[in-house]
Design an enzyme around this catalytic site. Structure first.
Site, short mmCIF file in Angstrom:
data_model
loop_
_atom_site.label_atom_id
_atom_site.label_comp_id
_atom_site.label_asym_id
_atom_site.label_seq_id
_atom_site.Cartn_x
_atom_site.Cartn_y
_atom_site.Cartn_z
N CYS A 299 59.70 8.30 70.76
CA CYS A 299 59.72 6.77 70.18
C CYS A 299 58.31 6.40 69.96
CB CYS A 299 60.35 5.82 71.25
SG CYS A 299 61.97 6.48 71.48
N ARG B 14 54.84 11.89 65.72
CA ARG B 14 55.35 12.03 67.11
C ARG B 14 56.68 12.41 67.17
NH1 ARG B 14 52.55 8.74 71.05
NH2 ARG B 14 54.51 8.34 72.23
N TRP C 195 63.58 7.96 68.74
CA TRP C 195 63.79 9.31 68.87
C TRP C 195 65.27 9.40 69.81
CZ3 TRP C 195 63.53 13.48 72.68
CH2 TRP C 195 63.55 14.70 72.25
N ASN D 154 60.26 2.15 74.55
CA ASN D 154 60.18 3.69 74.57
C ASN D 154 60.68 4.15 75.99
OD1 ASN D 154 58.86 3.65 72.05
ND2 ASN D 154 56.74 4.39 72.64
N GLY D 155 61.15 5.17 76.06
CA GLY D 155 61.44 5.61 77.69
C GLY D 155 62.98 5.46 77.97
N GLU E 23 53.80 32.41 71.95
CA GLU E 23 53.48 31.19 71.26
C GLU E 23 53.84 31.55 69.76
OE1 GLU E 23 52.76 28.27 71.51
OE2 GLU E 23 51.58 27.58 70.03
N LYS F 298 56.09 29.12 67.53
CA LYS F 298 55.74 28.36 66.45
C LYS F 298 56.74 28.65 65.15
CE LYS F 298 53.47 26.24 67.35
NZ LYS F 298 52.87 25.76 68.56
N GLU G 174 59.89 26.79 65.80
CA GLU G 174 59.81 25.29 65.70
C GLU G 174 59.82 24.67 64.25
OE1 GLU G 174 56.88 23.31 69.15
OE2 GLU G 174 56.08 24.71 67.88
N HIS H 207 64.81 47.45 77.85
CA HIS H 207 65.90 46.60 78.90
C HIS H 207 66.70 45.76 77.96
CE1 HIS H 207 63.86 48.79 81.90
NE2 HIS H 207 62.77 48.48 81.61
N LYS I 296 56.39 15.09 69.25
CA LYS I 296 54.79 15.59 69.30
C LYS I 296 54.73 15.56 70.97
CE LYS I 296 50.83 16.88 68.67
NZ LYS I 296 50.70 18.55 68.50
C1 G6P Z 1 56.24 18.89 72.67
C2 G6P Z 1 55.22 19.47 71.47
C3 G6P Z 1 54.71 20.81 71.83
C4 G6P Z 1 53.79 20.40 73.11
C5 G6P Z 1 54.61 20.09 74.37
C6 G6P Z 1 53.91 19.91 75.47
O1 G6P Z 1 57.25 19.88 72.97
O2 G6P Z 1 56.15 19.63 70.42
O3 G6P Z 1 53.67 20.99 70.81
O4 G6P Z 1 53.36 21.81 73.49
O5 G6P Z 1 55.43 18.88 73.96
O6 G6P Z 1 53.07 18.66 75.15
P1 G6P Z 1 51.67 18.29 76.05
O7 G6P Z 1 51.28 17.09 75.18
O8 G6P Z 1 51.92 18.16 77.24
O9 G6P Z 1 50.77 19.53 75.68
#
Ligand code: G6P
Length: 609
Positions: free
Chosen positions: A2, A27, A76, A101-102, A482, A486, A489, A505, A604
């Site tokens: 949010c 975000r 969100w 937010n929250g 990672e 990516k 995502e 395994h 985000k």
């Molecule tokens: C969300 C974002 C990721 C990020 C993660 C942790 O899932 O989409 O890209 O790695 O949060 O966020 P931070 O701001 O704590 O690195």
């Protein structure tokens, strides 16, 4: 996640609110809305499901709101699905409007009380109890700020709110507990936002509210209260410029941010190295004694930041520094045996990830004495609460899928490795060698980016696939993780990463010509082991894409494509190998036509649990 924007000015603030929402789009959100107190002193509210563009078209229809006091929100969904009735602002009897937010944990109990008092509800959200509670207090004759204060006292949870009411149409009230909220200052005008980026087009002067603060904002006048008492909060000048968050000539923020990595890493190193040494002062004046006392490192983080932590553990332990890494949302909910003299290291791009912040709190409660933050946002809650801070200077990262934040985190972690490694017998020669490799990073990153065109071609092979497997070993296993993250995502292809030795395994059962297998194969001491794993895949008819150096001697054939990475020293190789994997995910997503910068269902900055 949010986003909140609010404004009070002697002009129509709707364009400022909408521009602010646009700047918060990165975000992640699913609906948005605006509420403004108009000249008639009535609140006019417009909400829409989908992108801010949908809200803008709703604003163009009918009686578009105009006014000098207003709040806006990108939502969100947490409580209640994405819908217009669940979108914020929420209102109570046309008198009060709130954005939040929250999460309000005691919303059920409050709602029952409010229903008994005769209130009706029009949404499934927890926020609606806030606006109703404020209304109850206004009814009892309180002014807006005391009504908000009383309300906040009754709320359990973590939140930031913005409130307007027809009782005091020239006023905006903001309150924070656990979620970020800032006030933007400008002559004769004032603004509220959950993120400075929302307001950067109107001001660079900000007050960052502390937890528990309530701010009363009118035209050019801001008063902040803590527990009902006025307090002074310093004014920060944001280094962000409006351009820093512009797309420029790039098609997506993610691509722009991938290409910014050479500069971002150089900025992260800036002022922190001599020609052959780390300048420990980079960690702040208190760092020396804290590092001297450190006997164990506990890293906590979420998402991509957690993978940076996994790489760091391998780096740290290679230099004798005992280290453990845990996902913050797991760390916070289990019993711990706290090793003596442990340095807690929290890694977070945003510094506002709810689980990471809560894990830090829990660690402090458990007796971890010092917390070091590796973070990209100087004003964040994480940075403000940490004993040691090492900022990554990646600049604003807008794409939800983290790229430059990751490589700058790894860079910062190498600096931390040197600082601690010195205490564990790292020689000046070794330090000088690592420093030289760090200095070479920007050039090597540029070299890695040259694979872009070749990777774009290979990406074609993924477009019709449902699954992909990523393999790595040692410090490159987290890089495989990672790479898989990516891909899933932003392209929505199911991707998993395995330590290559684990293939037999389980995952080998999945290998066939329909599941591309991506191997991260730097020319290091684990190469021969990895080659055996590559053979295991080939023997089962798998199709391999291998990122490797020419000297590794892995030859291409009809079932194996080689993406040649320039030679790179082991000390920095995870940073370099992460770049082609970012490009691969990006190009697959371009071909699939997904919303790359704002992938579905993701946010985000995850400021709720
Ligand atoms: C969300 C974002 C990721 C990020 C993660 C942790 O899932 O989409 O890209 O790695 O949060 O966020 P931070 O701001 O704590 O690195």
């Amino acid at each position: 996640m949010c986003g909140i924007v609010g404004a009070v000015a002697n002009r129509d603030i709707v364009p400022i609110l909408v521009d602010g929402l646009r700047r918060l789009e990165y975000r992640g959100y699913d609906s948005s809305g605006v509420a403004v107190i108009e000249a008639s002193q009535a609140i006019n509210r417009v909400r829409a499901v989908g992108k801010v563009a949908e809200l803008e078209s709703a604003l163009r229809k009918g009686s578009a709101p105009t006014g000098g006091t207003g709040i806006a929100h990108t939502r969100w969904a947490t409580h209640g699905r994405p819908s217009e009735s669940n979108a914020h602002p929420h209102m109570c009897r046309q008198r009060v409007a709130v954005v939040c937010n929250g999460i309000i944990e005691n919303h059920d109990q409050l709602r029952s009380e409010q229903i008994s008092a005769g209130y009706e509800f029009s949404s499934e959200t927890d926020t609606e109890v806030i606006v109703t509670e404020i209304h109850r207090h206004l009814e009892q004759g309180l002014e807006l700020r005391p009504a908000v204060q009383r309300t906040v006292e009754a709320l359990e949870g973590a939140f930031a709110i913005g409130v307007i009411a027809t009782d005091q149409p020239d006023r905006l009230v903001g309150a924070r507990r656990g979620s970020p909220l800032v006030i933007g200052l400008k002559d004769g005008e004032a603004f509220l936002a959950s993120d400075m980026a929302a307001l950067i087009a109107v001001t660079q002067r900000f007050i960052i509210l502390e937890d528990g603060d309530i701010a009363e904002i009118s035209c050019g006048n801001v008063s902040v209260y803590d527990d009902g008492r006025p307090v002074q909060r310093p004014i920060h000048i944001s280094p962000l410029s409006a351009d820093a968050v512009e797309l420029g000539n790039y098609r997506h923020y993610m691509l722009k941010e991938i290409y910014e990595q050479g500069r971002a890493v150089a900025d992260t190193l800036e002022g922190r190295l001599t020609t052959n040494r780390l300048l420990e002062a980079a960690f702040g004046p208190d760092s020396g004694p804290i590092f001297d006392a450190t006997k164990f490192v506990q890293i906590i983080a979420c998402g991509t930041s957690y993978y940076a932590g996994l790489v760091a553990r391998i780096w740290f332990e290679a230099h004798g520094i005992p280290c453990d890494v845990e996902i913050a949302s797991e760390f916070r909910y289990r019993a711990h045996v706290v090793p003596d003299d442990t340095l807690l290291v929290a890694i977070s791009q945003s510094g506002e990830t709810a689980d990471t912040l809560a894990a830090v709190q829990e660690a402090k409660r458990l007796g971890y004495r010092y917390c070091a933050a590796i973070c990209n946002v100087p004003e964040s809650a994480l940075v403000r609460g940490a004993d040691l801070v090492l900022m990554t200077h990646a600049g604003p990262e807008i794409g939800v899928a983290s790229t430059k934040a990751f490589t700058t985190q790894l860079t910062a972690l190498l600096l931390l490795m040197i600082a601690l490694g010195r205490r564990y017998g790292m020689s000046a020669d070794t330090e000088a060698k690592i420093v030289a490799e760090l200095r070479s990073l920007p050039v090597k990153i540029e070299q890695a980016l040259r694979l872009d065109t070749e990777i774009a071609q290979i990406a074609e092979q993924f477009a019709d696939k449902q699954h992909a497997l990523f393999l790595g070993r040692g410090a490159h296993f987290p890089i495989a993780l990672e790479g898989a993250l990516k891909l899933k995502e932003i392209s929505y292809i199911h991707a998993e990463a395995y330590p290559a030795g684990e293939l037999k395994h389980g995952p080998l059962a999945l290998v066939d010509a329909n599941m591309p297998v991506v191997a991260v194969a730097p020319n290091n001491q684990l190469l021969e082991k990895l080659k055996s794993n590559i053979h295991e895949v080939r023997a089962r008819g798998g199709k391999l894409i291998v990122f490797t150096e020419a000297a590794a001697g892995i030859d291409a054939d009809s079932d194996l494509q080689v993406l040649p990475v320039a030679p790179v020293d082991d000390s920095i190789s995870p940073i370099i190998y992460s770049i082609p994997l970012q490009l691969l995910a990006y190009h697959v997503a371009v071909i699939k036509g997904t919303d790359i910068d704002k992938p579905r269902n993701l946010a985000k900055s995850v400021t709720v649990e």
